[in-house]
Design a protein around this motif. Structure first.
Motif, mmCIF file in Angstrom:
data_model
loop_
_atom_site.group_PDB
_atom_site.id
_atom_site.type_symbol
_atom_site.label_atom_id
_atom_site.label_comp_id
_atom_site.label_asym_id
_atom_site.label_seq_id
_atom_site.Cartn_x
_atom_site.Cartn_y
_atom_site.Cartn_z
ATOM 1 N N TYR A 14 96.627 27.621 7.144
ATOM 2 C CA TYR A 14 95.439 27.587 6.285
ATOM 3 C C TYR A 14 94.630 28.874 6.432
ATOM 4 C CZ TYR A 14 90.962 26.507 4.277
ATOM 5 O OH TYR A 14 89.822 26.581 3.523
ATOM 6 N N ARG A 17 96.055 31.656 4.462
ATOM 7 C CA ARG A 17 96.486 31.230 3.132
ATOM 8 C C ARG A 17 96.560 32.369 2.124
ATOM 9 N NH1 ARG A 17 91.630 29.800 4.321
ATOM 10 N NH2 ARG A 17 89.862 30.083 2.928
ATOM 11 N N TRP A 77 95.270 22.575 1.663
ATOM 12 C CA TRP A 77 94.157 23.487 1.385
ATOM 13 C C TRP A 77 93.021 22.759 0.669
ATOM 14 C CZ3 TRP A 77 97.942 27.732 -0.650
ATOM 15 C CH2 TRP A 77 98.607 28.307 0.443
ATOM 16 N N HIS A 80 91.249 20.569 3.236
ATOM 17 C CA HIS A 80 90.512 21.393 4.193
ATOM 18 C C HIS A 80 89.242 21.965 3.570
ATOM 19 C CE1 HIS A 80 89.508 24.336 7.194
ATOM 20 N NE2 HIS A 80 90.540 24.015 7.922
ATOM 21 N N GLU A 81 89.288 22.289 2.280
ATOM 22 C CA GLU A 81 88.142 22.878 1.582
ATOM 23 C C GLU A 81 87.171 21.816 1.060
ATOM 24 O OE1 GLU A 81 90.290 25.275 -1.200
ATOM 25 O OE2 GLU A 81 90.732 26.793 0.314
#
Length: 106
Positions: A14, A17, A77, A80-81
């Protein structure tokens, strides 16, 4: 073509990325919300994931094309965001609907 197997933590992938490119020949993101939630649930439960496959780009040795695993990476992603909520059952088990730490995998 030389193949090399390495283990790498998902949080490290991540953080890097920007080094992973989704080639034009890859399909668009197609996973449903349920499918995405199941993947994150699997990760949080510590279950093994299928391997990701990356190919070094010819232009930069630190950049990679995603050969297999695009749907999984995009889901990781997104979670996580903060853009992906856990299911109600997973939220109850893990204490919340969204990622609140810089890493979903220790």
């Amino acid at each position: 073509m030389k193949m090399e197997a390495r283990k790498m933590a998902l949080d490290k992938i991540y953080k890097r990325r920007g080094r992973y490119d989704i080639p034009d020949w890859q399909r668009d993101e197609v996973w449903s919300l349920d499918h995405k939630q199941l993947l994150i649930d699997s990760i949080l439960n510590g279950w093994k994931l299928p391997k990701f496959y990356f190919a070094k780009t010819s232009s930069d040795p630190d950049e990679f094309d995603v050969v297999d695993g695009q749907q999984r990476l995009a889901t990781i992603w997104e979670f996580h965001e903060g853009g992906l909520r856990l299911s109600d059952a997973s939220a109850a088990a893990f204490g919340g609907y969204r990622s609140s730490t810089p890493s979903i995998v220790e």
